[in-house]
Write an enzyme that holds these catalytic residues in place. Structure first.
Site, short mmCIF file in Angstrom:
data_model
loop_
_atom_site.label_atom_id
_atom_site.label_comp_id
_atom_site.label_asym_id
_atom_site.label_seq_id
_atom_site.Cartn_x
_atom_site.Cartn_y
_atom_site.Cartn_z
N ARG A 191 11.00 0.21 8.72
CA ARG A 191 11.41 -0.22 10.06
C ARG A 191 12.94 -0.14 10.12
O ARG A 191 13.63 -0.51 9.17
CB ARG A 191 10.97 -1.66 10.36
CG ARG A 191 9.50 -1.82 10.67
CD ARG A 191 9.10 -1.16 12.01
NE ARG A 191 7.68 -1.31 12.30
CZ ARG A 191 6.73 -0.42 11.99
NH1 ARG A 191 7.05 0.71 11.37
NH2 ARG A 191 5.47 -0.65 12.31
N HIS A 224 10.01 8.79 13.60
CA HIS A 224 8.87 7.90 13.35
C HIS A 224 7.56 8.69 13.30
O HIS A 224 6.62 8.43 14.06
CB HIS A 224 8.79 6.79 14.41
CG HIS A 224 8.13 5.54 13.88
ND1 HIS A 224 8.60 4.28 14.13
CD2 HIS A 224 7.03 5.36 13.11
CE1 HIS A 224 7.82 3.39 13.54
NE2 HIS A 224 6.86 4.04 12.93
N LYS A 242 0.83 -1.22 0.00
CA LYS A 242 0.00 0.00 0.00
C LYS A 242 0.86 1.27 0.00
O LYS A 242 0.62 2.20 -0.77
CB LYS A 242 -0.93 -0.03 1.22
CG LYS A 242 -2.02 -1.11 1.11
CD LYS A 242 -2.84 -1.25 2.35
CE LYS A 242 -2.13 -1.93 3.49
NZ LYS A 242 -1.77 -3.34 3.26
N ILE A 243 1.89 1.29 0.87
CA ILE A 243 2.70 2.51 0.99
C ILE A 243 3.64 2.64 -0.21
O ILE A 243 3.75 3.72 -0.81
CB ILE A 243 3.48 2.52 2.32
CG1 ILE A 243 2.50 2.61 3.49
CG2 ILE A 243 4.47 3.69 2.36
CD1 ILE A 243 3.12 2.40 4.87
N GLU A 293 15.37 2.64 18.01
CA GLU A 293 14.55 3.82 18.28
C GLU A 293 13.72 3.72 19.57
O GLU A 293 13.29 4.74 20.11
CB GLU A 293 13.61 4.11 17.10
CG GLU A 293 12.51 3.07 16.92
CD GLU A 293 11.54 3.43 15.79
OE1 GLU A 293 12.00 3.68 14.68
OE2 GLU A 293 10.32 3.46 16.05
#
Ligand code: NAI
Length: 334
Positions: free
Chosen positions: A234, A295, A154-155, A263
């Site tokens: 990620r 993020h 999707k992204i 992170e």
């Protein structure tokens, strides 16, 4: 359902409370991350609602299952932080938000490309100091450049559409090519060809054992010298030490990150008055051609509305046995 919400920020509370009247869940908001130490906060709660840096390994899930918890509701699409085998063994259902706004993350990735190319982060500071000199700010036309997209779900597909708008040539690698991307003119190639031919490489695949450190020394060696690398997916997709070596040698010309391997100890908190102890991260901050955001790819009003609606809908569907529940089962590990 009694729901313990971990890693609560004011914006999480605002959007979850706004979406809750249609569901009537009893929401208890907790600021700390879910860890073995904070898990007892959820003792009386049948649902536990978590975000990307909450800990969901076997010991934590075990502790939750010993209480009343039956369902883990992720406020994220990614589920790499959940021990799904342990969840299955403990009879805990895991639900997620498979799609909320691919545009939010894709547009942020495009923002990193534009800012790095035209050095907007440096120009902002210069102009504020009355320095209107242009040397050092030279960019390149995106038009005609080759963009390699790793992961065209999707992204990745939304990012492909944006970059097609700039007139870029699009290459992609994905074990499951998208017909929509093919119609857009995306050319599917092997990873090695993608590395060798791309001026810009954007990561939009999930983190799993196959993709961990996908970008390491060997991959960087195959890339065009001066490549731009963008990671909004990620942190674990990138071997940070290898990327630092690539930046020092000039093999990597630009690095845009919205995620970072370590992170969990940094992002989503105001640490501006603290000493950062992560020397690798601090080294990254010293490069003029590195742009890092904490993020925030998902962070648009539209995305937060959909995250809240889907998360509460998932819990309602679990409680009532009706309606759509976006479950993540162990079959995704195959
Ligand atoms: P998606 O599931 O729609 O797409 C993932 C695509 O990656 C699929 O087409 C899949 O076939 C492909 N893929 C799987 N293994 C691959 C491999 N080894 N190499 C290349 N491609 C591979 O997921 P979506 O919604 O597009 O999200 C992608 C990632 O973006 C998520 O896994 C998550 O980690 C990240 N994300 C980051 C956010 C942020 O705020 N920065 C917010 C939301 C998601």
């Amino acid at each position: 359902m009694k729901t313990a919400v971990f890693s609560t920020k004011p914006y999480d509370r605002r959007f979850l409370e706004a979406a809750n009247p249609g569901h009537g869940h009893e929401l208890a908001f907790f600021e700390p991350r879910l860890t073995l130490e904070t898990a007892p906060l959820a003792a009386e709660h049948e649902a536990v609602c978590v975000f990307v840096n909450d800990r969901l390994d076997r010991p934590v899930l075990q502790r939750l299952a010993e209480g009343s918890t039956r369902v883990i509701a992720l406020r994220s699409a990614g589920f790499n932080h959940v021990d799904l085998m342990a969840a299955r063994d403990l009879d805990l259902t895991v639900v997620r938000v498979p799609a909320y706004s691919p545009y939010a993350v894709a547009e942020h990735a495009a923002g990193l490309v534009l800012a790095l190319n035209r050095k907007l982060h440096r120009a902002f500071n210069r102009v504020r100091e009355g320095n209107f000199a242009l040397h050092g700010l030279l960019g390149f036309d995106l038009h005609g450049r080759t963009v390699g997209i790793i992961g065209t779900g999707k992204i990745g597909a939304a990012f492909a559409r944006i970059m097609a708008g700039f007139g870029c040539r699009l290459l992609a690698f994905d074990p499951e090519p998208s017909p929509e991307c093919e119609n857009l003119g995306v050319e599917y190639v092997g990873l090695i060809d993608l590395f060798a031919s791309s001026d810009i490489i954007a990561l939009h695949c999930p983190l799993n054992p196959h993709t961990h450190h996908l970008i390491g020394a060997a991959a960087i060696e195959r890339m065009r010298r001066g490549v731009m690398l963008i990671n909004t997916s990620r942190g674990g997709l990138i071997d940070t030490q290898a990327v630092i070596a690539g930046l020092k040698s000039g093999d990597i010309g630009y690095l845009g990150l919205d995620v970072y391997e370590e992170e969990a100890d940094l992002f989503f908190e105001d640490l501006s008055g603290k000493v950062l102890r992560d020397d690798v991260f601090v080294r990254l901050l010293t490069f003029p051609n590195v742009l890092i955001t904490g993020h925030q790819g998902f962070f648009t009003a539209e995305a937060l509305e959909r995250i809240a609606a889907t998360t509460l809908g998932n819990i309602t569907a679990f409680a009532t046995g009706t309606g759509q529940m976006h479950e993540v089962g162990v079959e995704v590990l195959a």
